[in-house]
Design a protein around this motif. Structure first.
Motif, PDB file in Angstrom:
ATOM      1  N   HIS A   1      -0.066 -43.346 -10.459  1.00 47.35           N
ATOM      2  CA  HIS A   1       0.926 -44.003  -9.595  1.00 47.35           C
ATOM      3  C   HIS A   1       0.238 -44.794  -8.485  1.00 47.35           C
ATOM      4  O   HIS A   1       0.536 -45.968  -8.253  1.00 47.35           O
TER       5      HIS A   1
ATOM      6  N   ILE B   1      -1.441 -44.673 -19.201  1.00 47.57           N
ATOM      7  CA  ILE B   1      -1.575 -43.234 -18.940  1.00 47.57           C
ATOM      8  C   ILE B   1      -1.253 -42.471 -20.210  1.00 47.57           C
ATOM      9  O   ILE B   1      -0.403 -42.884 -20.993  1.00 47.57           O
TER      10      ILE B   1
ATOM     11  N   ARG C   1      -2.247 -32.568 -15.562  1.00 44.91           N
ATOM     12  CA  ARG C   1      -1.297 -33.662 -15.771  1.00 44.91           C
ATOM     13  C   ARG C   1      -0.729 -34.173 -14.460  1.00 44.91           C
ATOM     14  O   ARG C   1      -0.550 -35.369 -14.272  1.00 44.91           O
TER      15      ARG C   1
ATOM     16  N   LEU D   1       3.932 -36.347 -22.139  1.00 48.37           N
ATOM     17  CA  LEU D   1       4.668 -37.603 -22.323  1.00 48.37           C
ATOM     18  C   LEU D   1       5.357 -37.615 -23.680  1.00 48.37           C
ATOM     19  O   LEU D   1       4.918 -36.950 -24.619  1.00 48.37           O
TER      20      LEU D   1
ATOM     21  N   ALA E   1       5.431 -34.319  -8.465  1.00 45.98           N
ATOM     22  CA  ALA E   1       5.366 -34.275  -9.923  1.00 45.98           C
ATOM     23  C   ALA E   1       4.807 -32.924 -10.263  1.00 45.98           C
ATOM     24  O   ALA E   1       3.835 -32.499  -9.667  1.00 45.98           O
TER      25      ALA E   1
ATOM     26  N   GLU F   1      -0.784 -38.004 -13.151  1.00 44.36           N
ATOM     27  CA  GLU F   1       0.421 -38.773 -12.801  1.00 44.36           C
ATOM     28  C   GLU F   1       0.302 -39.370 -11.402  1.00 44.36           C
ATOM     29  O   GLU F   1       0.589 -40.548 -11.187  1.00 44.36           O
TER      30      GLU F   1
ATOM     31  N   LEU G   1       7.513 -38.158 -10.317  1.00 49.51           N
ATOM     32  CA  LEU G   1       6.743 -39.039 -11.176  1.00 49.51           C
ATOM     33  C   LEU G   1       6.840 -38.593 -12.622  1.00 49.51           C
ATOM     34  O   LEU G   1       6.749 -37.422 -12.927  1.00 49.51           O
ATOM     35  N   MET G   2       7.017 -39.557 -13.497  1.00 49.28           N
ATOM     36  CA  MET G   2       7.063 -39.249 -14.922  1.00 49.28           C
ATOM     37  C   MET G   2       6.480 -40.438 -15.655  1.00 49.28           C
ATOM     38  O   MET G   2       6.999 -41.545 -15.520  1.00 49.28           O
ATOM     39  N   GLY G   3       5.418 -40.219 -16.380  1.00 57.53           N
ATOM     40  CA  GLY G   3       4.798 -41.323 -17.115  1.00 57.53           C
ATOM     41  C   GLY G   3       4.409 -42.468 -16.200  1.00 57.53           C
ATOM     42  O   GLY G   3       4.488 -43.635 -16.577  1.00 57.53           O
ATOM     43  N   GLY G   4       4.008 -42.152 -14.995  1.00 59.60           N
ATOM     44  CA  GLY G   4       3.558 -43.182 -14.083  1.00 59.60           C
ATOM     45  C   GLY G   4       4.655 -43.913 -13.339  1.00 59.60           C
ATOM     46  O   GLY G   4       4.399 -44.790 -12.534  1.00 59.60           O
TER      47      GLY G   4
END
Lengths: 801, 221
Positions: free
Chosen positions: A263, A277, A255, A282, A537, A259, A508-511
């Motif tokens: 990005h 993504i 993951r 997520l 991330a 991510e 980074l979280m969810g792109g």
């Protein structure tokens, strides 16, 4: 049988004809069990459901008719959408619902009282349903069970749990027929044995495998980096391919890599191509949005991990890009199956090695696919921690007879050789804890109500047992959402990572790049910071391990210097290694020593897989600790392990002698971190310790004490306890992989090439970027700890008195 | 490697031991906190997991070693000695005998705690607080001006060494308060940076990590 009229009419309107294997599934629908092996995109799922649709269309049905179990939540969503079309258009009176961890409490309750005709679920949700008092009623009319992607369940505990549940269902619904759907595997007979009620036979139906896949390494202008796993260098080439194709799936092994890649892909995406993504950490809303956009054809590409990796039908995918070496040829073949799922067109896939070592690995994987070699090691010995959980699960539903349950368990392939004594040990563990000191006579969990019939002593404990069902052991996760009232949920991060954050850190979280603002009631609050560079991330996630077969092939390629398939830069790298150090050679063991950063490093190229290297390193560092070499830590990957310490190592031979290692193993097994981690997982599955529910924990209280304490206590006071025996079995088989360590040492003998270098070798360089460093808690750590404490005190202006 | 750490608190020379016990040489007193004897029994009684029922034995064996090594004339248990009153009342014969042997020939004080608010039904003195020299011994720190030695919070602290966090039970101390780590085998910890502890301790508070080697650091907050 022929299709009933409404279905036949539907097919005719669509100008569809049945594939031969779909027709055969209909004809053989009354067999007690049947395994279908078909390439992804071969209409496998429809083949599994056709008999159900036909039966209900012909004769109607009250209550639950077919249970569909898949390893992935997303698959259940997808199947529900796909089934809706034929059911609605053929006007069939069939209700289809799914039930997963995402399903609301109210809906679950209704589903038990008034089940749909077809219920789509996961192994964990099924176990939960079986634990309810009304399970007998819910499943009474059940006719068929379809296990999708059974190859992905047949080699792990989720599958073992599922098969135990099936044995229970078979008792509740005696006429139950089983169907397994599998991608291409190398040993279908083993999966058939897994699926069938032992000792029933299980016929296997092979679909036409279709044309061979079109698969190669992606052409990339830039050279891959020396080390790393993200594949960032390939972004321009990947964007070029995304533009050229209708829809591209871009797979990553972890993951975190997905991510980071997403990005940077987004930053480089000057044309504003619609790219999404998708991964398991997520938030459900975010995953569903991407899935829906994908099905609607609104996305040009999707960056994903294994959560998308199994047979989901996504429409017009015409290219799969795999970033990073696929680790298992089996995974690669299944991921390729995602592309171009029209039945008779070849699938197209391109590999992007993330670093130079992976170039070799990708080339070896391609060789293997072309040679038709698939890998996979399937077990037949059912793990007893899962059995303990199953016994507790059955007890939640009501009193049970031990004889009946034992007979049921024996019908499960992996448990077919289980002895009554071993079963009774598990029953005793669930009932009394199984301790030598019979301390819990008054507080047994299960009571023997009358001879041979057992039930829960305290019905309230059912709730605790249900909360702990399942065999997937995750690390503790915290929810992440944007700050402010009704802040949008973004997903989850691991608690350990959250603990390292301070206000202002970006990750980074969810792109998206987000800024850590603080914790609020165990939710991580963040704000969007698109202008900032992400700090990190992190998800520990699942780390793939290169299969034995693939590792062998790689070693052969290196030994024979079969570099033709390799690009110039990788060839150059290996030639440098040959010049400055040496290339590994089968039958010999290459060991390099070099200083770096004030530490003495040792790299052992065992090519024995991550687990075996980890064990080897633990044993070697134990010997180093005893010899006063002050080891500090080690890190392992599939081809080598690197150990570092405060003092240089002399002759490594005594540390690698077979006898020495076997002796060391016994004393070491009791105290090492890998065993403790194995114990923790087994203890959670068996129900000795509870899963942590971060959301339920109030702040300002002491955390639960560590499972390490239980492990140490058991070793001291009850060394023959069932949980310790299970731990040892598990560890030897999986994490410890001692068999491969022995094989390596026996094969190598004293043919050890110990090279002393002035600096890090080309082949060793990537080891410095491996994750999963294991610290050695020895004397050296104590010394560093004292230094650090003195420094902190001095900085704070405090003195020792 | 240091297995004991000497320091001065309220003008008294005290020794924090690696086991989590506190030794007061001048008074001949050994102080331990939060033994939580009978924890596994209590958990089982309430329908929870059946944990290995050996922690009471293990805690007492460790306590015995501390008593023998220090030659304590007086032992003070700072509360939460039992996981609850039923656990104290239902103590099996074996641990009961072991406690009796430990108590023989020395003074023993049970300070009451939130888990065991009433006397535990064993010999020895039972008290809510105990004054020793200039210091008050009690279960939960009160914030009074008089120096206090207390337990209750199960403090733990982490120190980062080359990117690696080492977390251990710890003693916390400032000019007026000394908080002991939990001594019981089945006890978890509360991070020193938790608001409950951060509020309680002065800005110049320190943490002495139990375990080997013993080190003292500014209290992480």
């Amino acid at each position: 049988m022929d299709l009933p009229a409404p279905l036949a009419a539907f097919f005719a309107r669509r100008h569809w004809t049945l594939h031969p294997h779909q027709r055969e599934m209909l004809e053989r629908k009354d067999l007690p069990s049947l395994l279908l092996i078909a390439p992804t995109g071969g209409g496998k799922t429809l083949a599994g459901f056709l008999p159900t649709l036909a039966e209900i269309a012909e004769t109607g049905h009250q209550g639950l008719h077919t249970l569909y179990v898949s390893p992935l939540k997303a698959l259940a969503n997808d199947i529900r959408r796909n089934l809706a079309t034929p059911i609605e258009e053929a006007g069939l009176p069939i209700r289809v619902e799914d039930r997963t961890g995402d399903t609301s409490q109210a809906r679950r309750k209704r589903q038990r009282a008034d089940p749909p005709h077809i219920l789509l679920t996961t192994p964990e949700s099924l176990a939960l349903m079986i634990s309810y008092e009304d399970a007998a009623r819910t499943f009474a009319g059940l006719r068929r069970i379809v296990v999708d992607e059974i190859h992905a369940l047949a080699d792990n505990k989720r599958g073992d749990q599922l098969m135990l549940c099936l044995s229970r269902l078979q008792t509740l619904a005696p006429g139950l027929r089983r169907v397994g759907l599998s991608a291409t595997v190398d040993d279908p007979a083993v999966i058939a044995h897994y699926l069938a009620r032992h000792p029933d036979p299980c016929p296997i139906l092979h679909a036409d495998p279709g044309p061979p896949p079109d698969i190669d390494i992606l052409e990339i202008e830039e050279d891959p980096p020396w080390a790393g796993a993200g594949g960032r260098y390939a972004i321009p080439a990947v964007l070029r391919e995304v533009r050229r194709h209708k829809t591209t799936l871009i797979f990553h092994n972890t993951r975190a890599q997905a991510e980071i890649f997403f990005h940077h892909l987004w930053l480089a995406n000057e044309d504003g191509l619609p790219i999404g993504i998708h991964h398991g950490a997520l938030a459900k809303e975010a995953r569903l949005r991407v899935e829906q956009a994908m099905v609607a054809g609104q996305l040009k590409a999707i960056v994903a991990t294994g959560s998308l990796g199994l047979g989901i039908d996504w429409g017009d995918v015409d290219l799969v890009i795999q970033i990073g070496a696929p680790k298992k040829v089996k995974n690669l073949v299944q991921r390729i199956g995602r592309a171009n799922h029209r039945y008779n067109a070849p699938s197209k896939a391109r590999l992007v090695p993330a670093n130079r070592f992976e170039v070799i690995e990708c080339a070896a994987a391609l060789e293997a696919v072309r040679a038709g070699e698939l890998d996979g090691d399937l077990r037949l010995d059912g793990p007893r921690d899962v059995l303990c959980q199953h016994i507790a699960c059955v007890a939640c539903a009501g009193d049970f007879a031990a004889d009946t349950l034992f007979a049921e368990v024996k019908t499960v392939g992996p448990y077919s050789t289980l002895s009554r004594a071993a079963f009774d040990d598990c029953l005793d563990f669930v009932a009394t804890g199984g301790y030598a000191l019979r301390a819990y006579d008054r507080y047994q969990r299960l009571k023997e109500r009358r001879p041979g019939v057992w039930g829960l002593r305290d019905p309230r404990s059912a709730r605790q047992i249900r909360m702990n069902l399942g065999t997937i052991i995750g690390t503790d996760k915290l929810k992440v959402r944007f700050r402010g009232r009704g802040g949008q949920p973004l997903g989850e991060i691991e608690e350990g990572f959250a603990a390292t954050l301070t206000k202002g850190d970006t990750f980074l979280m969810g792109g998206q790049v987000v800024r850590y603002e603080g914790m609020r009631e165990l939710t991580v609050e963040v704000s969007p910071r698109p202008d900032k560079e992400p700090r990190i991330a992190t998800y520990i996630g699942y780390k793939w391990t290169t299969s034995v077969q693939l590792a062998h092939r790689i070693q052969d390629m290196l030994h024979e210097m079969r570099f033709d398939a390799l690009p110039q830069h990788t060839r150059h790298w290996l030639e440098l290694q040959a010049k400055h150090s040496s290339l590994p050679e089968p039958g010999r063991l290459l060991v390099e020593h070099f200083p770096r950063d004030g530490r003495h490093h040792t790299v052992i190229y065992g090519f024995a897989g991550t687990n075996a290297h980890q064990t080897l390193a633990l044993l070697v560092t134990k010997g180093m600790e005893e010899a006063g070499l002050d080891p500090l830590g080690f890190v392992s990957n599939d081809y080598a392990t690197m150990i570092w310490g405060l003092k240089p190592m002399g002759d490594i031979r005594p540390l690698l002698s077979h006898d020495g290692i076997a002796v060391a193993l016994d004393s070491w097994l009791k105290g090492n971190a890998v065993m403790k981690r194995t114990f923790r997982n087994a203890a959670i599955i068996a129900g000795l310790i509870d899963r942590n529910f971060p959301g339920k924990r109030s702040t300002g209280r002491q955390a639960a004490f560590s499972s390490d304490i239980l492990y140490d206590t058991l070793h001291r006071y009850d060394p023959d306890h069932l949980m310790l025996r299970i731990t040892e079995e598990e560890a030897m088989r999986g994490h410890i992989d001692f068999g491969r360590v022995e094989l390596l040492l026996d094969t190598v003998g004293d043919r050890i090439d110990q090279l002393r270098l002035s600096r890090v070798s080309p082949l060793a360089a990537p080891m410095f970027l491996e994750r999963g460093i294991v610290p050695i808690r020895g004397k050296a750590e104590g010394r560093l700890l004292e230094d650090e404490a003195a420094k902190l005190m001095a900085e704070a202006g405090l003195s020792l008195d | 490697m240091r297995n004991a750490h000497d320091f001065t608190f309220a003008g008294q020379r005290l020794t924090a031991r690696a086991t989590g016990a506190l030794w007061w040489d001048a008074e001949g007193v050994l102080i331990v906190s939060d033994l939580h004897l009978g924890k596994s029994e209590r958990r089982a009684r309430r329908g929870g997991s059946l944990l290995p029922p050996y922690e009471t034995e293990d805690t007492l064996i460790r306590l015995q070693a501390d008593i023998l090594e220090t030659g304590a004339a007086h032992v003070v248990c700072l509360g939460d000695s039992f996981d609850d009153l039923e656990a104290a009342a239902g103590l099996a014969a074996r641990p009961r005998d072991r406690i009796a042997r430990l108590m023989a020939g020395r003074d023993w004080t049970w300070i009451t705690g939130n888990h065991d608010p009433a006397p535990p039904g064993l010999p020895g003195r039972v008290a809510d607080t105990l004054a020793l020299g200039p210091v008050t011994l009690c279960h939960v720190a009160t914030g009074a001006d008089r120096p206090e030695i207390s337990g209750h919070y199960h403090p733990k602290a982490a120190i980062h060494v080359r990117g690696r966090a080492i977390s251990r039970p710890c003693f916390l101390r400032d000019a007026r308060r000394l908080i002991l780590p939990a001594y019981g085998t089945y006890t978890g910890g509360l991070r020193s940076r938790d608001p409950a502890l951060a509020r309680l301790m002065a800005p110049d508070a320190r943490a002495i990590l139990a375990g080997l080697p013993m080190v003292e650091i500014p209290m992480p907050r």
